[in-house]
Write an enzyme that holds these catalytic residues in place. Structure first.
Site, mmCIF file in Angstrom:
data_model
loop_
_atom_site.group_PDB
_atom_site.id
_atom_site.type_symbol
_atom_site.label_atom_id
_atom_site.label_comp_id
_atom_site.label_asym_id
_atom_site.label_seq_id
_atom_site.Cartn_x
_atom_site.Cartn_y
_atom_site.Cartn_z
ATOM 1 N N HIS A 1 0.441 -1.277 -0.156
ATOM 2 C CA HIS A 1 0.389 0.104 -0.197
ATOM 3 C C HIS A 1 0.973 0.989 -0.055
ATOM 4 O O HIS A 1 0.782 2.074 -0.545
ATOM 5 C CB HIS A 1 -0.898 0.112 1.269
ATOM 6 C CG HIS A 1 -1.700 1.080 1.665
ATOM 7 N ND1 HIS A 1 -3.321 0.931 0.933
ATOM 8 C CD2 HIS A 1 -1.968 1.971 1.895
ATOM 9 C CE1 HIS A 1 -3.489 2.913 1.032
ATOM 10 N NE2 HIS A 1 -2.313 3.081 2.044
ATOM 11 N N GLU A 2 1.664 1.705 1.050
ATOM 12 C CA GLU A 2 2.435 2.714 0.727
ATOM 13 C C GLU A 2 3.541 2.607 -0.100
ATOM 14 O O GLU A 2 4.089 3.983 -0.469
ATOM 15 C CB GLU A 2 2.976 2.264 2.559
ATOM 16 C CG GLU A 2 2.674 2.778 3.403
ATOM 17 C CD GLU A 2 1.284 3.427 4.020
ATOM 18 O OE1 GLU A 2 2.142 5.051 2.899
ATOM 19 O OE2 GLU A 2 0.357 4.010 4.082
ATOM 20 N N HIS B 1 1.989 4.417 -3.548
ATOM 21 C CA HIS B 1 1.927 5.542 -2.857
ATOM 22 C C HIS B 1 3.163 6.633 -2.920
ATOM 23 O O HIS B 1 3.778 7.577 -3.835
ATOM 24 C CB HIS B 1 1.916 6.339 -1.126
ATOM 25 C CG HIS B 1 0.148 6.071 -0.700
ATOM 26 N ND1 HIS B 1 -0.655 7.224 -1.465
ATOM 27 C CD2 HIS B 1 0.102 5.942 0.643
ATOM 28 C CE1 HIS B 1 -1.472 6.789 -1.048
ATOM 29 N NE2 HIS B 1 -1.430 5.984 0.031
ATOM 30 N N HIS C 1 3.356 7.089 -6.996
ATOM 31 C CA HIS C 1 3.017 7.949 -7.476
ATOM 32 C C HIS C 1 3.348 8.994 -7.066
ATOM 33 O O HIS C 1 3.918 10.296 -7.865
ATOM 34 C CB HIS C 1 1.956 8.328 -6.053
ATOM 35 C CG HIS C 1 0.630 9.039 -7.252
ATOM 36 N ND1 HIS C 1 -0.656 9.588 -5.959
ATOM 37 C CD2 HIS C 1 0.184 9.363 -8.445
ATOM 38 C CE1 HIS C 1 -1.715 10.343 -6.590
ATOM 39 N NE2 HIS C 1 -0.848 10.625 -8.256
#
Length: 673
Positions: free
Chosen positions: A464-465, A468, A471
């Protein structure tokens, strides 16, 4: 001597020279950088030349670089490696920064220049990127209260300053409660715990200077204890400590702070002409209005609650079979859910965990990014802010994209949870720069010489991180203020939640889930059990999340509650909260909402993004596989590289061609009828 925080950084990739500065350098660097930014703002506001895009909007975009650099270092360290000095500095800096920001937006000469450029926009022949920057800059001034006059303007300044102080106090109180509690275990108390949980408790004891094993409020320690310990009394003790953070009375109690924050947010919204804070906060988001958020959450609440109640009935029977009259309590849920998982899926967390080595999961995250986007990572040997941190240079076709820092282990100086932040954002103008991104997690640190083992939830958090981080690392925009994760709050979780899906791709687990001792790949039978159990206990997970999101929304809708705890209880009773499930984040430790404005009225955004991430991954499946190159190219081209350079809905439509409904989410969570 020049303050090392303000000097030119000659380190590799211009990384902060962590070894060269001390806490004593922050205050003078902050004051000097703040003064420099004030001078830059004054020069823009007082420029005798007529306002243009270049001398006003672009000049504002380029101002404050030195201050950004100092604060980027400071606030990253304040969250991930705090100490008394840094906490004191945070309390000192926060109101000064709020006053500084208020002064900028209250500068009438500056606002008039921004307004003049906005009014002339049709005649300026701006590029799309420049039009977007102008729009966001003007909107930012208006929403900050730049048009307010007299007493209203002064009151807005007071509100912002007080909110900054309260947010800092909330965060620091929570850290004190988290770091100040531990439960020392006798050898007999280790009964029933798998070896990994015992090892982690012993390592935590060593770190705390105890000779005995210790359970702290780190999620990677307390959740396994609640899952496996047959000692119901100790589970209750641990659970109550975990859920009462910020509500223990005394100087670290956050309940009064939460009430004041809610009232001040209402005042802020009212000053700007909004009926309440939720309407103000949601206006620029994809959702747009509180009603649209409420509709989404309630569409999911019904199926999730029904599933959770059915699961609770089964577990209550298991409780009675153990000779306990009942009822099922919140500190029982994880224990009996684990037993139920073993019964239904023949899946034992202790059997699974040796296959989820931290190092191998990091490799897996990088490998998936390589197959999808062609990026490569080279580990760096550079000084960082803590010995546990690691860094990689990220490249593609030999071109430097950025630096990624991983800070994975729990420690008492780190706030709880997991997050992605940046020491520097990508930009092309006014001067080019590449990003320096950091993922911070709180995994249990192993004893010396032993590998770090993750739970499946930990591994999902890592992916998940890293979503990020991608991105940020793949950002390719003109201006830093719209780079990477600088997007609508209910869009920012799309890349992160979408990346979680690659952990569940069978070929990824088959390659990277290797046993810590034997090196053998996860057996196919175990792999199949893992994937079959992917939606296990999803009723519980969904209920605890949606309850928190609804409480957040209702707190900020209508009149602010004088007693948030009473309001929280009323909301939960109104939706029929199952008695054996607690909110994921109760009000006194709801840092997403009260540590700052980030997720206030916005905790729903994880679910809003999940509606899209389920649909986005379906695009890969429809195209023939999780690594389809054409879909990956579209994902990067329309979402990961574009940041906030366009409206979030427009970007998603370019990627997928349509907006999704809630059906894919319910199906993905195993909650569809």
């Amino acid at each position: 001597m020049t303050n090392p925080l303000l000097a030119d950084w000659t380190t590799e990739f211009e990384l902060p020279p962590f070894a060269e500065f001390s806490d004593a350098d922050f205050a003078p660097a902050f004051e000097e950088a703040l003064t420099a930014h004030e001078a830059e703002i004054a020069a823009i506001a007082d420029n005798p030349e007529p306002p243009t895009f270049e001398n006003t909007i672009l000049a504002l975009e380029g101002a404050g670089r030195q201050l950004d650099r100092v604060l980027g270092v400071f606030f990253n360290l304040a969250g991930s490696d705090s100490n008394d000095a840094r906490q004191a500095l945070q309390r000192e800096f926060s109101p000064k920064l709020a006053a500084h920001s208020s002064a900028i937006y209250a500068n009438k000469a500056l606002y008039e220049r921004v307004q003049a450029v906005w009014n002339a926009r049709a005649d300026l022949d701006l590029s799309e990127a420049e039009q977007r920057l102008l729009y966001l800059t003007h909107r930012g001034f208006v929403r900050a209260g730049a048009a307010l006059e007299g007493d209203d303007a002064e009151r807005m300044k007071e509100v912002k300053s007080r909110l900054a102080v309260l947010g800092t106090e909330f965060t620091q109180n929570l850290l004190k409660d988290e770091s100040g509690w531990s439960m020392v275990l006798a050898e007999a108390d280790l009964e029933g715990l798998p070896q990994f949980a015992v090892d982690n408790a012993r390592a935590a004891g060593e770190a705390a200077g105890e000779e005995a094993p210790v359970i702290t409020l780190s999620r990677s320690l307390i959740v396994p204890f609640l899952q496996f310990s047959p000692r119901r009394d100790l589970r209750e003790k641990a659970w109550r400590a975990w859920t009462s953070r910020g509500a223990n009375g005394g100087e670290t109690d956050n309940r009064g702070i939460a009430a004041e924050i809610l009232k001040l947010r209402e005042t802020r919204a009212n000053l700007l002409g909004y009926p309440d804070f939720a309407h103000y906060k949601l206006e620029p988001e994809m959702a747009g209005t509180p009603d649209r958020v409420r509709d989404l959450l309630m569409a999911v609440w019904g199926p999730a609650r029904a599933q959770a109640e059915a699961d609770a009935a089964e577990m209550e029977e298991m409780l009675r079979a153990d000779g306990i009259a009942g009822p099922l309590e919140p500190w029982d849920w994880r224990y009996y859910a684990e037993k139920r998982r073993q019964r239904l899926h023949d899946l034992d967390e202790s059997e699974l965990k040796p296959y989820l080595q931290l190092d191998r999961m990091i490799e897996a995250a990088f490998a998936c990014a390589n197959r999808l986007f062609g990026i490569e990572a080279r580990e760096l040997d550079v000084p960082l802010y803590h010995p546990d941190c690691r860094a990689w240079e990220v490249t593609r076709n030999g071109e430097h994209l950025g630096v990624f820092i991983g800070d994975y282990f729990a420690r008492s100086s780190k706030r709880s949870g997991a997050w992605c932040s940046a020491f520097r954002m990508q930009a092309k103008r006014p001067e080019p720069r590449t990003p320096i991104v950091v993922n911070v997690c709180n995994f249990a640190k192993p004893s010396a010489g032993k590998p770090a083992l993750l739970s499946y939830d930990d591994a999902r958090t890592l992916f998940h991180e890293f979503g990020h981080a991608l991105h940020q690392l793949l950002s390719d925009v003109e201006f830093g203020s719209v780079a990477g994760t600088s997007v609508a709050r209910d869009f920012v979780e799309l890349p992160s939640q979408l990346y979680e899906h690659w952990l569940e791709v069978p070929e990824v687990l088959a390659e990277f889930a290797t046993h810590a001792e034997t090196g053998e790949a996860m057996p196919e039978a175990l792999l199949n059990k893992v994937l079959a159990a992917a939606t296990f206990d999803m009723g519980f997970q969904t209920v605890e999340y949606v309850a928190s999101a609804l409480v957040d929304l209702e707190f900020h809708s209508g009149t602010a509650p004088a007693d948030p705890m009473q309001k929280q209880a009323e909301i939960l009773e109104g939706i029929g909260m199952p008695r054996a499930i607690a909110m994921r984040h109760a009000t006194p430790h709801f840092a997403h909402v009260f540590a700052g404005d980030g997720y206030s009225s916005g905790y729903y955004s994880y679910m809003w993004s999940e509606v899209m991430d389920a649909d986005a991954f379906a695009a890969f499946e429809e195209a023939g596989g999780a690594f389809d190159p054409e879909v990956a190219k579209k994902l990067e081209g329309f979402i990961l590289s574009r940041g906030g350079s366009e409206e979030a809905e427009d970007l998603y439509l370019k990627f997928r061609g349509k907006m999704p409904g809630v059906e894919a989410l319910l199906k993905g969570r195993g909650l569809a009828a």
